[in-house]
Design a protein around this motif. Sequence first.
Motif, PDB file in Angstrom:
ATOM      1  N   THR A   1      40.738  92.202  14.956  1.00  0.00           N
ATOM      2  CA  THR A   1      40.781  93.227  16.012  1.00  0.00           C
ATOM      3  C   THR A   1      41.716  92.850  17.167  1.00  0.00           C
TER       4      THR A   1
ATOM      5  N   LEU B   1      31.765  98.467  24.356  1.00  0.00           N
ATOM      6  CA  LEU B   1      30.808  98.063  23.321  1.00  0.00           C
ATOM      7  C   LEU B   1      30.212  96.681  23.606  1.00  0.00           C
ATOM      8  N   VAL B   2      30.898  95.895  24.422  1.00  0.00           N
ATOM      9  CA  VAL B   2      30.305  94.633  24.892  1.00  0.00           C
ATOM     10  C   VAL B   2      29.308  94.954  26.013  1.00  0.00           C
TER      11      VAL B   2
ATOM     12  N   PRO C   1      34.328  99.030  15.167  1.00  0.00           N
ATOM     13  CA  PRO C   1      35.623  98.537  14.674  1.00  0.00           C
ATOM     14  C   PRO C   1      35.499  97.259  13.841  1.00  0.00           C
TER      15      PRO C   1
ATOM     16  N   CYS D   1      35.052  95.485  27.247  1.00  0.00           N
ATOM     17  CA  CYS D   1      34.958  96.598  26.298  1.00  0.00           C
ATOM     18  C   CYS D   1      33.608  97.312  26.470  1.00  0.00           C
TER      19      CYS D   1
ATOM     20  N   CYS E   1      41.725  96.779  17.961  1.00  0.00           N
ATOM     21  CA  CYS E   1      40.698  97.797  18.224  1.00  0.00           C
ATOM     22  C   CYS E   1      40.964  98.425  19.591  1.00  0.00           C
ATOM     23  N   PHE E   2      40.257  99.496  19.905  1.00  0.00           N
ATOM     24  CA  PHE E   2      40.519 100.199  21.171  1.00  0.00           C
ATOM     25  C   PHE E   2      40.179  99.335  22.382  1.00  0.00           C
ATOM     26  N   GLY E   3      39.162  98.461  22.243  1.00  0.00           N
ATOM     27  CA  GLY E   3      38.755  97.629  23.379  1.00  0.00           C
ATOM     28  C   GLY E   3      39.853  96.656  23.784  1.00  0.00           C
TER      29      GLY E   3
ATOM     30  N   CYS F   1      29.972  95.751  16.628  1.00  0.00           N
ATOM     31  CA  CYS F   1      30.687  96.994  16.977  1.00  0.00           C
ATOM     32  C   CYS F   1      31.278  97.667  15.740  1.00  0.00           C
TER      33      CYS F   1
ATOM     34  N   THR G   1      29.351  91.038  19.175  1.00  0.00           N
ATOM     35  CA  THR G   1      29.919  92.277  18.601  1.00  0.00           C
ATOM     36  C   THR G   1      30.745  92.036  17.339  1.00  0.00           C
ATOM     37  N   THR G   2      31.309  90.821  17.217  1.00  0.00           N
ATOM     38  CA  THR G   2      32.189  90.562  16.067  1.00  0.00           C
ATOM     39  C   THR G   2      31.486  89.752  14.972  1.00  0.00           C
TER      40      THR G   2
HETATM   41  S1  SF4 Z   1      35.983  93.879  18.744  1.00  0.00           S
HETATM   42 FE1  SF4 Z   1      34.569  95.552  19.210  1.00  0.00          FE
HETATM   43  S2  SF4 Z   1      33.505  94.910  21.057  1.00  0.00           S
HETATM   44 FE2  SF4 Z   1      35.304  93.590  20.872  1.00  0.00          FE
HETATM   45  S3  SF4 Z   1      36.885  94.588  22.065  1.00  0.00           S
HETATM   46 FE3  SF4 Z   1      37.093  95.373  19.984  1.00  0.00          FE
HETATM   47  S4  SF4 Z   1      35.847  97.270  19.913  1.00  0.00           S
HETATM   48 FE4  SF4 Z   1      35.252  96.102  21.720  1.00  0.00          FE
END
Ligand code: SF4
Length: 281
Positions: A260, A96-97, A191, A94, A12-14, A189, A159-160
């Motif tokens: 991710t 989102l965290v 993703p 991240c 994922c981008f994070g 999140c 988030t996961t």
């Molecule tokens: S799983 Fe979600 S919250 Fe965790 S790093 Fe990736 S995008 Fe961010």
Amino acid sequence: MRITRARALGTCFGVRDAIDAALSPEISIDLTIVGQLVHNPQTVQRLHDAGVKMVNSSDDEITTRNVMITAHGAPASLKKQLSDQGHIVYDATCPLVLRVHQAVRRLVTEGWHPVVIGQREHVEVKGIVGDLVDFTVISDLDDLHLLEGRERIGVVCQTTYRIRQAKEILLQIGQRFPDLDIEFIDTVCKPTKDRQNAVDELSEQVDVMIVVGGTNSSNTHKLLNVCREKEVPAYHVENDEQLEPGWFVGVEHVGITAGTSTPHDVIDQIHAKLVEISRQQ
Ligand code: SF4
């Protein structure tokens, strides 16, 4: 044998942004990462090869000037402690965290008792609750008794986490404590949701699913659980060498998914090996 990748899978981008930052030459030269940046053995090896040091917690000895907080985040008190010790702190949490941290702060300010649905020992959950005095972590339905005596709870999720499972827990909380006032903020999140939905769809089409990711990756295990719930034979592998041709005898359609924290080049290697196995059938 047909091979199909889930429409959303892998890094994922994070996680990607955190790895890029850790490997950037100006930081990696004198860097310690506190906690595992990603739960993926190949990426951890790349970081080792770049000279990056890793420690499990801030209690371990840190000898570098630069210190990085991982994408999973950390309590503000830990960042301050590292800064007070003279380190330059790179915060790769991240966004989102961070959104979960902000949501919890808002709930506390508004007088809700903060509740996190997630794995108690996961570094992200420890980061969310690390600065709180009074909080509850619900890891599964056996923890519901921890809410006895509460009147107003504000709930967020790791988030996961699997959103379906979180909603089931919320439902059970409502049934067990009908007078409880509940404010829920869905912080799983996008993703994670995309990967869970994609494996949900693909597992209905394939005979076998290959789930790629670190054995210590929480979200990879959740993808595996989705396959098992759908009763699709699923194999969890970290690399292409773990694929066994015997798994694919008589298989017409195989699916690939990945957590991710799984790099796309590892997914490509898995795909290529499946093509090779298919040709030999
Ligand atoms: S799983 Fe979600 S919250 Fe965790 S790093 Fe990736 S995008 Fe961010």
